[in-house]
Motif scaffolding. Structure first.
Motif, PDB file in Angstrom:
ATOM      1  N   SER A  43       0.825  -1.210   0.000  1.00 53.39           N
ATOM      2  CA  SER A  43       0.000   0.000   0.000  1.00 53.39           C
ATOM      3  C   SER A  43       0.855   1.255   0.000  1.00 53.39           C
ATOM      4  O   SER A  43       0.605   2.199  -0.774  1.00 53.39           O
ATOM      5  CB  SER A  43      -0.927   0.009   1.220  1.00 53.39           C
ATOM      6  OG  SER A  43      -1.819  -1.077   1.193  1.00 53.39           O
ATOM      7  N   LEU A  44       1.867   1.291   0.855  1.00 53.61           N
ATOM      8  CA  LEU A  44       2.709   2.484   0.961  1.00 53.61           C
ATOM      9  C   LEU A  44       3.464   2.760  -0.334  1.00 53.61           C
ATOM     10  O   LEU A  44       3.543   3.905  -0.801  1.00 53.61           O
ATOM     11  CB  LEU A  44       3.691   2.338   2.128  1.00 53.61           C
ATOM     12  CG  LEU A  44       3.064   2.353   3.525  1.00 53.61           C
ATOM     13  CD1 LEU A  44       4.130   2.091   4.594  1.00 53.61           C
ATOM     14  CD2 LEU A  44       2.380   3.689   3.804  1.00 53.61           C
ATOM     15  N   ILE A  45       4.032   1.698  -0.930  1.00 57.26           N
ATOM     16  CA  ILE A  45       4.783   1.890  -2.180  1.00 57.26           C
ATOM     17  C   ILE A  45       3.845   2.293  -3.315  1.00 57.26           C
ATOM     18  O   ILE A  45       4.169   3.197  -4.113  1.00 57.26           O
ATOM     19  CB  ILE A  45       5.550   0.613  -2.555  1.00 57.26           C
ATOM     20  CG1 ILE A  45       6.605   0.283  -1.493  1.00 57.26           C
ATOM     21  CG2 ILE A  45       6.230   0.777  -3.916  1.00 57.26           C
ATOM     22  CD1 ILE A  45       7.307  -1.044  -1.715  1.00 57.26           C
ATOM     23  N   LEU A  46       2.666   1.667  -3.397  1.00 64.59           N
ATOM     24  CA  LEU A  46       1.731   1.995  -4.480  1.00 64.59           C
ATOM     25  C   LEU A  46       1.233   3.435  -4.344  1.00 64.59           C
ATOM     26  O   LEU A  46       1.142   4.163  -5.348  1.00 64.59           O
ATOM     27  CB  LEU A  46       0.551   1.021  -4.476  1.00 64.59           C
ATOM     28  CG  LEU A  46      -0.439   1.180  -5.641  1.00 64.59           C
ATOM     29  CD1 LEU A  46       0.273   1.011  -6.985  1.00 64.59           C
ATOM     30  CD2 LEU A  46      -1.576   0.166  -5.513  1.00 64.59           C
ATOM     31  N   ILE A  47       0.920   3.864  -3.121  1.00 66.88           N
ATOM     32  CA  ILE A  47       0.480   5.249  -2.905  1.00 66.88           C
ATOM     33  C   ILE A  47       1.583   6.218  -3.332  1.00 66.88           C
ATOM     34  O   ILE A  47       1.324   7.241  -3.992  1.00 66.88           O
ATOM     35  CB  ILE A  47       0.102   5.468  -1.423  1.00 66.88           C
ATOM     36  CG1 ILE A  47      -1.193   4.720  -1.102  1.00 66.88           C
ATOM     37  CG2 ILE A  47      -0.064   6.959  -1.121  1.00 66.88           C
ATOM     38  CD1 ILE A  47      -1.534   4.678   0.372  1.00 66.88           C
ATOM     39  N   TRP A  48       2.817   5.901  -2.983  1.00 65.65           N
ATOM     40  CA  TRP A  48       3.958   6.738  -3.364  1.00 65.65           C
ATOM     41  C   TRP A  48       4.078   6.835  -4.879  1.00 65.65           C
ATOM     42  O   TRP A  48       4.281   7.919  -5.430  1.00 65.65           O
ATOM     43  CB  TRP A  48       5.224   6.159  -2.745  1.00 65.65           C
ATOM     44  CG  TRP A  48       6.498   6.864  -3.139  1.00 65.65           C
ATOM     45  CD1 TRP A  48       6.791   8.190  -2.991  1.00 65.65           C
ATOM     46  CD2 TRP A  48       7.648   6.264  -3.748  1.00 65.65           C
ATOM     47  NE1 TRP A  48       8.057   8.455  -3.468  1.00 65.65           N
ATOM     48  CE2 TRP A  48       8.606   7.294  -3.936  1.00 65.65           C
ATOM     49  CE3 TRP A  48       7.973   4.962  -4.139  1.00 65.65           C
ATOM     50  CZ2 TRP A  48       9.846   7.055  -4.510  1.00 65.65           C
ATOM     51  CZ3 TRP A  48       9.211   4.723  -4.707  1.00 65.65           C
ATOM     52  CH2 TRP A  48      10.137   5.757  -4.884  1.00 65.65           C
ATOM     53  N   MET A  49       3.940   5.706  -5.581  1.00 61.60           N
ATOM     54  CA  MET A  49       4.048   5.703  -7.036  1.00 61.60           C
ATOM     55  C   MET A  49       2.885   6.463  -7.681  1.00 61.60           C
ATOM     56  O   MET A  49       3.060   7.141  -8.700  1.00 61.60           O
ATOM     57  CB  MET A  49       4.094   4.277  -7.558  1.00 61.60           C
ATOM     58  CG  MET A  49       5.315   3.474  -7.125  1.00 61.60           C
ATOM     59  SD  MET A  49       6.878   4.214  -7.626  1.00 61.60           S
ATOM     60  CE  MET A  49       6.813   4.002  -9.398  1.00 61.60           C
ATOM     61  N   VAL A  50       1.676   6.364  -7.095  1.00 68.88           N
ATOM     62  CA  VAL A  50       0.527   7.101  -7.621  1.00 68.88           C
ATOM     63  C   VAL A  50       0.746   8.602  -7.455  1.00 68.88           C
ATOM     64  O   VAL A  50       0.467   9.399  -8.366  1.00 68.88           O
ATOM     65  CB  VAL A  50      -0.772   6.657  -6.918  1.00 68.88           C
ATOM     66  CG1 VAL A  50      -1.923   7.593  -7.272  1.00 68.88           C
ATOM     67  CG2 VAL A  50      -1.124   5.226  -7.313  1.00 68.88           C
ATOM     68  N   LEU A  51       1.255   9.012  -6.296  1.00 60.78           N
ATOM     69  CA  LEU A  51       1.519  10.431  -6.054  1.00 60.78           C
ATOM     70  C   LEU A  51       2.568  10.977  -7.021  1.00 60.78           C
ATOM     71  O   LEU A  51       2.531  12.151  -7.392  1.00 60.78           O
ATOM     72  CB  LEU A  51       1.977  10.645  -4.609  1.00 60.78           C
ATOM     73  CG  LEU A  51       0.911  10.409  -3.529  1.00 60.78           C
ATOM     74  CD1 LEU A  51       1.516  10.543  -2.143  1.00 60.78           C
ATOM     75  CD2 LEU A  51      -0.252  11.398  -3.701  1.00 60.78           C
ATOM     76  N   LYS A  52       3.500  10.102  -7.446  1.00 59.28           N
ATOM     77  CA  LYS A  52       4.509  10.509  -8.427  1.00 59.28           C
ATOM     78  C   LYS A  52       3.993  10.386  -9.864  1.00 59.28           C
ATOM     79  O   LYS A  52       4.738  10.624 -10.804  1.00 59.28           O
ATOM     80  CB  LYS A  52       5.766   9.640  -8.265  1.00 59.28           C
ATOM     81  CG  LYS A  52       6.521   9.884  -6.951  1.00 59.28           C
ATOM     82  CD  LYS A  52       7.780   9.044  -6.873  1.00 59.28           C
ATOM     83  CE  LYS A  52       8.796   9.445  -7.921  1.00 59.28           C
ATOM     84  NZ  LYS A  52      10.057   8.669  -7.812  1.00 59.28           N
ATOM     85  N   LYS A  53       2.710   9.998  -9.981  1.00 59.55           N
ATOM     86  CA  LYS A  53       2.052   9.840 -11.284  1.00 59.55           C
ATOM     87  C   LYS A  53       2.741   8.787 -12.161  1.00 59.55           C
ATOM     88  O   LYS A  53       2.795   8.919 -13.388  1.00 59.55           O
ATOM     89  CB  LYS A  53       1.979  11.188 -12.013  1.00 59.55           C
ATOM     90  CG  LYS A  53       1.223  12.261 -11.236  1.00 59.55           C
ATOM     91  CD  LYS A  53       1.006  13.503 -12.060  1.00 59.55           C
ATOM     92  CE  LYS A  53       0.329  14.605 -11.249  1.00 59.55           C
ATOM     93  NZ  LYS A  53      -0.938  14.174 -10.635  1.00 59.55           N
ATOM     94  N   LYS A  54       3.255   7.741 -11.519  1.00 61.02           N
ATOM     95  CA  LYS A  54       3.871   6.644 -12.240  1.00 61.02           C
ATOM     96  C   LYS A  54       3.023   5.374 -12.192  1.00 61.02           C
ATOM     97  O   LYS A  54       3.442   4.325 -12.648  1.00 61.02           O
ATOM     98  CB  LYS A  54       5.264   6.353 -11.682  1.00 61.02           C
ATOM     99  CG  LYS A  54       6.281   7.457 -11.962  1.00 61.02           C
ATOM    100  CD  LYS A  54       7.669   7.043 -11.544  1.00 61.02           C
ATOM    101  CE  LYS A  54       8.695   8.106 -11.907  1.00 61.02           C
ATOM    102  NZ  LYS A  54      10.078   7.702 -11.526  1.00 61.02           N
ATOM    103  N   ALA A  55       1.846   5.473 -11.588  1.00 57.62           N
ATOM    104  CA  ALA A  55       0.962   4.309 -11.483  1.00 57.62           C
ATOM    105  C   ALA A  55      -0.446   4.792 -11.184  1.00 57.62           C
ATOM    106  O   ALA A  55      -0.672   5.975 -10.884  1.00 57.62           O
ATOM    107  CB  ALA A  55       1.448   3.357 -10.395  1.00 57.62           C
TER     108      ALA A  55
END
Length: 316
Positions: A43-55
């Protein structure tokens, strides 16, 4: 920087087996603790990637992420966590290092891939190492649960191999999405399935989750094992090649055996040492074919990203 990160990654992956052992020995339900680890880390990694607009969170509704999660996270780690109730962390690490050998054998059986003689020799050496590790213990009257634990870990590598082979195809389909985000999504999916398994098979007692050993184990596995370790791995893949970071498989089992002996008083026999060395030697023999620089240049000339080139490298 590359060497520093590689050494750090080997230390991380080499110590996670002991961290799992400490947690389950302290009374943490294996399926529940594994599920919590991967749900939080994913969850933490996916949220981070979404915030970076990479996922995008839409990854979580794709069947591909769930299928990979079943192989790489649910099937593999449900069996490793359960097994570490009965086997040492060092033994678990050595048996887990057979995953690349299982991948080679699975490619040969399922895809009728022609296997080079060098790879077959490596497979036989590694399998001989597993026999040396396990067989003497049987002759000494080792209890059935120890044998079941070893078998469970080896079966787990079949799940891992299947998930790894399938994920190679999926990376190609999701070429616009970072492999780090895909890994986070499959961890989250696999973690959810682990929690479902726990709900049907384990009794969760709150006091068993509040000991310092369990809390420390979970924090270490979530932050250091899953988030830091896997992020470094993918950074190394992007900045070197898939072969170099994958060499952690040759080093981390010896770290796991040493750390388990020094810090947790796990017994180390001559059979374990010989079996470990043979298993890793076979792994090296079967998997040390270097990636052709000409082939890499061809992929780069086609405009592929480093992540996509890394995927194509793993096909060899």
């Amino acid at each position: 920087m590359i060497i520093v990160n590689f050494v750090l990654m080997c230390m991380v992956f080499g110590t996670t087996f002991l961290a799992i052992k400490v947690g389950v020995d302290a009374g943490a339900p294996p399926f529940f603790s594994a599920g919590i680890r991967f749900v939080i880390a994913g969850s933490l990694i996916l949220i981070w990637m979404v915030l970076k607009k990479k996922a995008s969170f839409s990854l979580l509704v794709r069947k591909e992420m769930w299928l990979i999660g079943i192989g790489l996270t649910f099937g593999t780690f449900s069996l490793v966590y359960w097994a570490e109730q009965y086997v040492s962390s060092g033994t678990a690490a050595v048996l887990s290092a057979t995953a690349p050998i299982v991948i080679i054998l699975m490619q040969m059986v399922l895809y009728r891939n022609r296997v080079e003689g060098r790879k077959m020799i490596g497979c036989f050496i590694s399998l001989a190492g597993v026999v040396v590790l396990v067989l003497p213990q049987l002759s000494l009257g080792t209890d059935t649960l120890w044998l079941l634990g070893c078998t469970a870990i080896l079966v787990g590598q079949i799940f891992y191999a299947g998930g790894a082979l399938y994920s190679k195809k999926v990376i190609g389909r999701f070429s616009e999405t970072s492999p780090i985000a895909q890994n986070a999504a499959q961890m989250l999916c696999g973690g959810i399935l682990l929690l479902v398994l726990s709900a049907f098979s384990e009794r969760i007692q709150l006091e068993s989750l509040l000991s310092m050993q369990v809390i420390g184990s979970q924090i270490y596995l979530i932050v250091i094992g899953s988030m830091v370790g896997h992020t470094i791995f993918y950074w190394l893949v992007a900045n070197t090649n898939p072969l170099f970071p994958s060499m952690w498989l040759y080093i981390s089992p010896f770290i796991a055996v040493s750390i388990g002996s020094l810090l947790y008083n796990e017994a180390v026999s001559i059979y374990m040492i010989v079996g470990s060395v043979a298993t890793i030697v076979g792994l090296v023999v079967a998997n040390t074919e270097l990636f052709s620089s000409r082939k890499r240049q061809t992929f780069l000339a086609k405009g592929m990203s480093p992540d996509r080139v890394a995927h194509e490298q793993t096909k060899g």
